[in-house]
Design a protein around this motif. Structure first.
Motif, PDB file in Angstrom:
ATOM      1  N   ALA A  44       0.791  -1.236   0.000  1.00  0.00           N
ATOM      2  CA  ALA A  44       0.000   0.000   0.000  1.00  0.00           C
ATOM      3  C   ALA A  44       0.827   1.293   0.000  1.00  0.00           C
ATOM      4  CB  ALA A  44      -0.986  -0.009   1.160  1.00  0.00           C
ATOM      5  N   PRO A  45       1.921   1.385   0.772  1.00  0.00           N
ATOM      6  CA  PRO A  45       2.650   2.661   0.790  1.00  0.00           C
ATOM      7  C   PRO A  45       3.376   2.970  -0.520  1.00  0.00           C
ATOM      8  CG  PRO A  45       3.330   1.230   2.622  1.00  0.00           C
ATOM      9  CD  PRO A  45       2.512   0.397   1.701  1.00  0.00           C
ATOM     10  N   TYR A  46       3.481   1.977  -1.410  1.00  0.00           N
ATOM     11  CA  TYR A  46       4.389   2.142  -2.551  1.00  0.00           C
ATOM     12  C   TYR A  46       3.706   2.369  -3.900  1.00  0.00           C
ATOM     13  CZ  TYR A  46       7.384   0.423   1.109  1.00  0.00           C
ATOM     14  OH  TYR A  46       8.035   0.271   2.304  1.00  0.00           O
ATOM     15  N   PHE A  85       2.935   5.348  -9.603  1.00  0.00           N
ATOM     16  CA  PHE A  85       3.934   5.484  -8.545  1.00  0.00           C
ATOM     17  C   PHE A  85       4.471   6.905  -8.535  1.00  0.00           C
ATOM     18  CE2 PHE A  85       4.206   1.404 -10.762  1.00  0.00           C
ATOM     19  CZ  PHE A  85       3.975   0.499  -9.731  1.00  0.00           C
ATOM     20  N   THR A  86       4.596   7.491  -7.349  1.00  0.00           N
ATOM     21  CA  THR A  86       5.317   8.760  -7.249  1.00  0.00           C
ATOM     22  C   THR A  86       6.807   8.424  -7.144  1.00  0.00           C
ATOM     23  OG1 THR A  86       5.312   8.785  -4.839  1.00  0.00           O
ATOM     24  CG2 THR A  86       3.414   9.796  -5.946  1.00  0.00           C
ATOM     25  N   ARG A  87       7.642   9.433  -7.331  1.00  0.00           N
ATOM     26  CA  ARG A  87       9.089   9.217  -7.181  1.00  0.00           C
ATOM     27  C   ARG A  87       9.411   8.736  -5.770  1.00  0.00           C
ATOM     28  NH1 ARG A  87      13.132  12.541 -10.597  1.00  0.00           N
ATOM     29  NH2 ARG A  87      12.153  12.375 -12.633  1.00  0.00           N
ATOM     30  N   GLN A  88       8.741   9.314  -4.780  1.00  0.00           N
ATOM     31  CA  GLN A  88       9.044   8.920  -3.401  1.00  0.00           C
ATOM     32  C   GLN A  88       8.644   7.471  -3.134  1.00  0.00           C
ATOM     33  OE1 GLN A  88       6.884  10.610  -0.042  1.00  0.00           O
ATOM     34  NE2 GLN A  88       8.793  10.664   1.126  1.00  0.00           N
ATOM     35  N   GLN A  89       7.472   7.081  -3.630  1.00  0.00           N
ATOM     36  CA  GLN A  89       7.021   5.690  -3.418  1.00  0.00           C
ATOM     37  C   GLN A  89       8.014   4.702  -4.030  1.00  0.00           C
ATOM     38  OE1 GLN A  89       3.141   6.189  -5.227  1.00  0.00           O
ATOM     39  NE2 GLN A  89       2.099   5.898  -3.267  1.00  0.00           N
ATOM     40  N   HIS A 138      11.414   4.755  -2.142  1.00  0.00           N
ATOM     41  CA  HIS A 138      11.355   4.113  -0.830  1.00  0.00           C
ATOM     42  C   HIS A 138      11.210   2.591  -0.955  1.00  0.00           C
ATOM     43  CE1 HIS A 138      10.463   7.714   2.036  1.00  0.00           C
ATOM     44  NE2 HIS A 138      11.551   7.877   1.313  1.00  0.00           N
ATOM     45  N   PHE A 139      10.478   2.136  -1.963  1.00  0.00           N
ATOM     46  CA  PHE A 139      10.375   0.682  -2.180  1.00  0.00           C
ATOM     47  C   PHE A 139      11.772   0.121  -2.480  1.00  0.00           C
ATOM     48  CE2 PHE A 139      10.110  -3.073  -4.857  1.00  0.00           C
ATOM     49  CZ  PHE A 139       9.193  -3.854  -4.184  1.00  0.00           C
ATOM     50  N   ALA A 140      12.485   0.771  -3.407  1.00  0.00           N
ATOM     51  CA  ALA A 140      13.821   0.293  -3.785  1.00  0.00           C
ATOM     52  C   ALA A 140      14.709   0.173  -2.549  1.00  0.00           C
ATOM     53  CB  ALA A 140      14.453   1.233  -4.808  1.00  0.00           C
ATOM     54  N   LYS A 141      14.714   1.221  -1.724  1.00  0.00           N
ATOM     55  CA  LYS A 141      15.667   1.279  -0.616  1.00  0.00           C
ATOM     56  C   LYS A 141      15.213   0.476   0.603  1.00  0.00           C
ATOM     57  CE  LYS A 141      17.445   5.759  -2.157  1.00  0.00           C
ATOM     58  NZ  LYS A 141      16.773   5.774  -3.467  1.00  0.00           N
ATOM     59  N   LYS A 142      13.920   0.596   0.958  1.00  0.00           N
ATOM     60  CA  LYS A 142      13.458  -0.022   2.199  1.00  0.00           C
ATOM     61  C   LYS A 142      13.109  -1.498   2.023  1.00  0.00           C
ATOM     62  CE  LYS A 142      10.294   2.728   4.173  1.00  0.00           C
ATOM     63  NZ  LYS A 142       9.325   3.854   4.195  1.00  0.00           N
ATOM     64  N   VAL A 143      12.494  -1.851   0.890  1.00  0.00           N
ATOM     65  CA  VAL A 143      12.064  -3.238   0.694  1.00  0.00           C
ATOM     66  C   VAL A 143      13.157  -4.052  -0.005  1.00  0.00           C
ATOM     67  CG1 VAL A 143      10.284  -4.769  -0.233  1.00  0.00           C
ATOM     68  CG2 VAL A 143       9.655  -2.494   0.577  1.00  0.00           C
ATOM     69  N   ARG A 176      17.285  10.794 -14.673  1.00  0.00           N
ATOM     70  CA  ARG A 176      16.953   9.578 -15.439  1.00  0.00           C
ATOM     71  C   ARG A 176      16.132   8.608 -14.600  1.00  0.00           C
ATOM     72  NH1 ARG A 176      22.520   7.510 -16.015  1.00  0.00           N
ATOM     73  NH2 ARG A 176      21.949   6.192 -17.759  1.00  0.00           N
ATOM     74  N   PHE A 177      15.438   9.149 -13.602  1.00  0.00           N
ATOM     75  CA  PHE A 177      14.654   8.338 -12.669  1.00  0.00           C
ATOM     76  C   PHE A 177      13.781   7.276 -13.362  1.00  0.00           C
ATOM     77  CE2 PHE A 177      10.458   7.578 -10.900  1.00  0.00           C
ATOM     78  CZ  PHE A 177      10.756   7.095  -9.641  1.00  0.00           C
ATOM     79  N   CYS A 178      13.742   6.086 -12.785  1.00  0.00           N
ATOM     80  CA  CYS A 178      12.727   5.113 -13.209  1.00  0.00           C
ATOM     81  C   CYS A 178      12.275   4.271 -12.021  1.00  0.00           C
ATOM     82  CB  CYS A 178      13.222   4.232 -14.359  1.00  0.00           C
ATOM     83  SG  CYS A 178      14.278   2.885 -13.857  1.00  0.00           S
ATOM     84  N   VAL A 179      11.079   3.720 -12.145  1.00  0.00           N
ATOM     85  CA  VAL A 179      10.477   2.870 -11.114  1.00  0.00           C
ATOM     86  C   VAL A 179      11.188   1.507 -11.144  1.00  0.00           C
ATOM     87  CG1 VAL A 179       8.338   1.674 -10.457  1.00  0.00           C
ATOM     88  CG2 VAL A 179       8.243   4.039 -11.311  1.00  0.00           C
TER      89      VAL A 179
END
Length: 244
Positions: free
Chosen positions: A7-9, A19-23, A26-31, A45-48
């Motif tokens: 849900a948070p992501y 997806f927002t950039r923050q979501q 945070h998924f990449a780093k925290k999960v 060059r951000f990507c999900v």
């Protein structure tokens, strides 16, 4: 899947999700424990992360005995996506124009057991995110070729997984060796892994990534890249614990 895990992501509305950039970051780093700069909120060059698309797809479609995932495009922030079913055996993550970003083909039985799906997704994603530096660096050293340390680019290409049975509860992912095949300035990294439950092998899989812009191996450049990776990881975890 429990609403809480993913849900948070991502956010969803009707049949679409985005997806927002923050979501995504945070998924990449925290999960996933993935500190690839391409998932930073402020990267041009951000990507999900591919693993986040994979997680949302499995949450909706369930886990089949045999699955293959092909990644075909980079998803930016706030792009409305949906899951399109061509038939029972094929599902795609597409945008409003029908452009495909992730394709899944599958065979065999399907499980919609939420605990099982959540367990497979979190375990796989943690394994998948740790390929740098733990797995990649020894491979590059062995082949004496490395990615461009100033603009490291490694793209997730595909993943296949097969379970011998689906009446599982908590299969754990274990690394099962890797190879790095180089053709000119391009290399394919293949990671093998197995799923074990109570010590018994219940499934296996393979993840492939493409590394481009390869150059001759240089230890000081690699040491610097690994040092920057750990510094970014520590800084994020520090910020995160301060915010918590």
């Amino acid at each position: 899947m429990h609403t809480m895990f993913l849900a948070p992501y991502f956010s969803s509305e009707d049949r679409n999700f985005q997806f927002t950039r923050q979501q995504a970051s945070h998924f990449a780093k925290k999960v996933a424990g993935d500190f690839n700069p391409i998932h930073d909120e402020d990267n041009k060059r951000f990507c999900v992360p591919g693993d986040l698309l994979f997680a949302v797809l499995l949450r909706q479609e369930g886990i089949s005995q045999k699955m293959r995932f092909d990644f075909s495009g980079m998803v930016g922030d706030n792009i409305a996506l949906s899951i399109e079913n061509k038939c029972d055996k094929e599902s795609s993550v597409v945008d409003a124009n029908g452009k495909e970003y992730l394709h899944m083909s599958r065979e065999g039985e399907v499980s919609h057991d939420t605990d099982f799906i959540e367990h497979v997704v979190t375990n796989y994603v943690k394994f998948s995110g740790m390929n740098f530096p733990h797995i990649m660096v020894p491979l590059m050293e062995e082949k004496q070729m490395m990615i461009n340390c100033q603009r490291p680019l490694v793209i997730y290409e595909s993943m296949e997984v097969e379970f011998s049975r689906l009446d599982l509860k908590h299969p754990e992912v274990a690394f099962d060796g890797a190879t790095f095949d180089i053709e000119g300035k391009r290399g394919i990294v293949t990671l093998n892994f197995v799923f074990k439950e109570d010590g018994i092998e219940v499934g296996k899989g393979v993840k492939r990534m493409v590394a481009s812009g390869l150059k001759p191996y240089d230890q000081p450049s690699i040491d610097d890249l690994v040092e920057r990776f750990h510094a970014r990881k520590d800084a994020f975890l520090q910020d995160f614990s301060n915010a918590a």
